[in-house]
Design an enzyme around this catalytic site. Structure first.
Site, short mmCIF file in Angstrom:
data_model
loop_
_atom_site.label_atom_id
_atom_site.label_comp_id
_atom_site.label_asym_id
_atom_site.label_seq_id
_atom_site.Cartn_x
_atom_site.Cartn_y
_atom_site.Cartn_z
N CYS A 168 -5.91 51.03 16.50
CA CYS A 168 -5.16 49.97 15.81
C CYS A 168 -3.69 50.15 16.16
CB CYS A 168 -5.39 50.13 14.31
SG CYS A 168 -4.47 48.96 13.32
N CYS A 222 1.01 43.62 1.27
CA CYS A 222 1.06 44.48 2.46
C CYS A 222 2.27 45.40 2.42
CB CYS A 222 1.11 43.61 3.71
SG CYS A 222 1.39 44.55 5.22
N CYS A 235 7.93 44.18 9.85
CA CYS A 235 7.41 42.82 10.02
C CYS A 235 8.38 41.88 9.32
CB CYS A 235 6.01 42.71 9.37
SG CYS A 235 5.23 41.11 9.62
N CYS A 254 4.11 39.32 3.32
CA CYS A 254 2.86 39.17 2.56
C CYS A 254 2.94 40.15 1.38
CB CYS A 254 1.66 39.47 3.44
SG CYS A 254 1.64 38.41 4.89
N GLU A 277 3.65 53.24 13.67
CA GLU A 277 2.42 53.99 13.45
C GLU A 277 1.27 53.38 14.25
OE1 GLU A 277 2.96 56.07 9.17
OE2 GLU A 277 2.57 53.93 9.10
N CYS A 301 -5.71 49.76 6.41
CA CYS A 301 -5.06 48.46 6.61
C CYS A 301 -3.96 48.24 5.60
CB CYS A 301 -6.03 47.31 6.34
SG CYS A 301 -7.31 47.15 7.50
N1 SAH Z 1 0.40 40.83 10.94
C1 SAH Z 1 -0.93 40.68 11.34
C2 SAH Z 1 -1.60 41.96 11.81
C3 SAH Z 1 -1.31 43.20 11.02
S1 SAH Z 1 -1.93 43.29 9.37
C4 SAH Z 1 -1.73 40.03 10.24
O1 SAH Z 1 -1.22 39.90 9.13
O2 SAH Z 1 -2.86 39.62 10.53
C5 SAH Z 1 -3.67 43.70 9.63
C6 SAH Z 1 -4.60 43.29 8.48
O3 SAH Z 1 -4.42 44.14 7.32
C7 SAH Z 1 -4.33 41.87 8.01
O4 SAH Z 1 -5.54 41.17 7.80
C8 SAH Z 1 -3.65 42.12 6.69
O5 SAH Z 1 -3.70 41.01 5.88
C9 SAH Z 1 -4.39 43.32 6.17
N2 SAH Z 1 -3.72 44.01 5.08
C10 SAH Z 1 -2.39 44.10 4.85
N3 SAH Z 1 -2.14 44.84 3.75
C11 SAH Z 1 -3.34 45.23 3.26
C12 SAH Z 1 -3.74 46.05 2.16
N4 SAH Z 1 -2.85 46.63 1.36
N5 SAH Z 1 -5.06 46.26 1.97
C13 SAH Z 1 -5.97 45.74 2.80
N6 SAH Z 1 -5.65 44.97 3.87
C14 SAH Z 1 -4.35 44.71 4.10
FE1 SF4 Z 2 3.29 41.29 8.37
FE2 SF4 Z 2 1.74 42.71 6.71
FE3 SF4 Z 2 1.82 40.05 6.53
FE4 SF4 Z 2 0.61 41.19 8.65
S1 SF4 Z 2 -0.03 41.35 6.50
S2 SF4 Z 2 2.07 39.45 8.67
S3 SF4 Z 2 1.95 43.01 8.93
S4 SF4 Z 2 3.55 41.45 6.14
#
Ligand code: SAH
Ligand code: SF4
Length: 394
Positions: A125, A139, A132, A136, A112, A369
């Site tokens: 973006c 996420c 991934c 996390c 996406e 995000c």
């Molecule tokens: N993997 C990289 C880049 C992609 S995630 C990283 O983790 O930085 C992009 C941003 O979205 C990151 O700061 C991540 O922590 C945030 N993010 C992930 N899930 C989210 C959610 N459910 N609500 C708000 N931000 C989120």
């Molecule tokens: Fe991967 Fe989501 Fe963690 Fe970014 S925030 S490193 S996309 S699992």
């Protein structure tokens, strides 16, 4: 609003030139008999057509002889990902579900890409991996099991495709005479879609050097932001070899909490991550690191957390982005209350940190995000469940 396009037939015999570095492009021209001494010049011509004008057809490249154009067309393509759907949010955010060319095993993965128009900028973006490998817990992408690295062509291809759809090429000016922002729709690129960019270092580097190349897409490196969950050992190298702006997904102020939210913290704890940030080249008040902090109710949102954050960031030219948590189906987390977020922001502001609260964009189309996860994966899971059910004894 959804848009479906016709399936594009992929010709496995033709090699795509999208995403090759300048020298790889020059080398590829040997395949169609371009003499050694002409290759750099021809590569520059093709480069300008592909990345400055957005051409996908060699026929358009009028400063190249008809004969060479037809040899190029017989051997190469300038590939884009295929659009599966295009959704437009009520706030103007657009999300594309894109299908990639088949991999070696013939599988066609999906990713996406999201475009976020604002008053003074237009941010694209982009994704760097299918899914991934990191997990996390807040996420949505982290729950997707299917993972592979994107190629440089697939990464830069997202920018090309978005410029196609937004009519953001110089040649589009007639159809679209008033691009809103200094003559362009896409003014900024953030590597904040699916995937961890520093686990796909080489392809990300090639793609970002193409995006920043002055004879092509020509985005300033100051307008490209690489976001990492904290792959500390790669951070100084990213600064030296890629040189874009950096964002760190910090999200917690103690290792205990961060271990739960970003399990990679067990490998690279906060102190090590911040030491790597201090070693990022070229930092100054005009070139700061962005620390992203997702606001999770009763997890990381107290005034004590805010104070600890101020202590941690001491000595690093930094700004903080507070991100209201974007919910997704099945998550155990909730977004902090608005007053709690404001109280948190107050502490940071008083300590001198600009800490804008990022307004969630495109929530209605799951484009905000952390909400990205390809539909195909959900489908596959449903299919898998159905298959398992069929196999299990009644
Ligand atoms: N993997 C990289 C880049 C992609 S995630 C990283 O983790 O930085 C992009 C941003 O979205 C990151 O700061 C991540 O922590 C945030 N993010 C992930 N899930 C989210 C959610 N459910 N609500 C708000 N931000 C989120
Ligand atoms: Fe991967 Fe989501 Fe963690 Fe970014 S925030 S490193 S996309 S699992």
């Amino acid at each position: 609003m959804a848009f479906m396009n016709q399936p594009v037939s992929h010709s496995p015999a033709l090699r795509s030139l999208t995403g090759l570095s300048r020298s790889e492009l020059a080398d590829a021209l040997a395949q169609v008999g371009v003499p050694d001494r002409q290759r750099r010049m021809r590569a520059s011509q093709i480069w300008r057509w592909a990345y400055n004008r957005g051409s996908t057809s060699f026929d358009a490249m009028t400063d190249i002889s008809a004969e060479l154009r037809s040899s190029l067309a017989a051997a190469f393509i300038l590939e884009r990902p295929e659009i599966v759907t295009e959704q437009v949010s009520s706030d103007g955010t657009r999300k594309w579900l894109l299908r990639l060319a088949p991999d070696a095993a013939g599988r066609r993965h999906e990713i996406e890409t999201v475009y976020i128009p604002e008053e003074d900028r237009g941010t694209l973006c982009i994704s760097t991996q299918v899914g991934c490998t990191l997990t996390c817990t807040f996420c949505h992408t982290g729950t997707q099991r299917l993972v592979r690295n994107l190629t440089a062509g697939e990464i830069v291809g997202q920018i090309l495709l978005a410029r196609d759809r937004l009519k953001d090429w110089p040649g589009d000016l007639q159809a679209n005479p008033n691009p809103p922002l200094s003559g362009r729709f896409i003014t900024n690129v953030v590597l904040m879609g699916m995937g961890e960019p520093l686990y796909n270092f080489d392809s990300v580097r090639t793609a970002m050097l193409i995006a920043a190349d002055g004879e092509g897409i020509s985005l300033s490196k100051r307008r490209i932001t690489l976001s990492t969950s904290g792959v500390a050992p790669e951070i100084p190298r990213a600064g030296a070899e890629i040189g874009t702006m950096l964002a760190i997904s910090l999200h917690a102020t103690t290792d205990e909490v961060r271990n739960k939210l970003v399990p990679l913290n067990k490998k690279y704890p906060i102190a090590e991550l911040l030491a790597a940030c201090r070693a990022y080249p070229g930092l100054s008040n005009a070139r700061r690191i962005t620390f992203e902090y997702v606001m999770l109710k009763a997890i990381n949102d107290t005034v004590d957390d805010a104070r600890r954050l101020v202590q941690l960031l001491k000595g690093i030219p930094a700004k903080v982005n507070l991100i209201p948590f974007n919910p997704w189906p099945g998550t155990v987390y909730e977004c902090s209350d608005w007053e709690t977020i404001e109280r948190f922001a107050d502490v940071l502001n008083r300590a001198g940190y600009a800490s804008p609260v990022r307004t969630p964009r495109g929530r209605d189309i799951m484009a905000a995000c952390g909400q990205l996860k390809s539909a195909s994966q959900k489908l596959r899971r449903a299919e898998r469940d159905a298959a398992l059910e069929a196999q299990s004894p009644a």
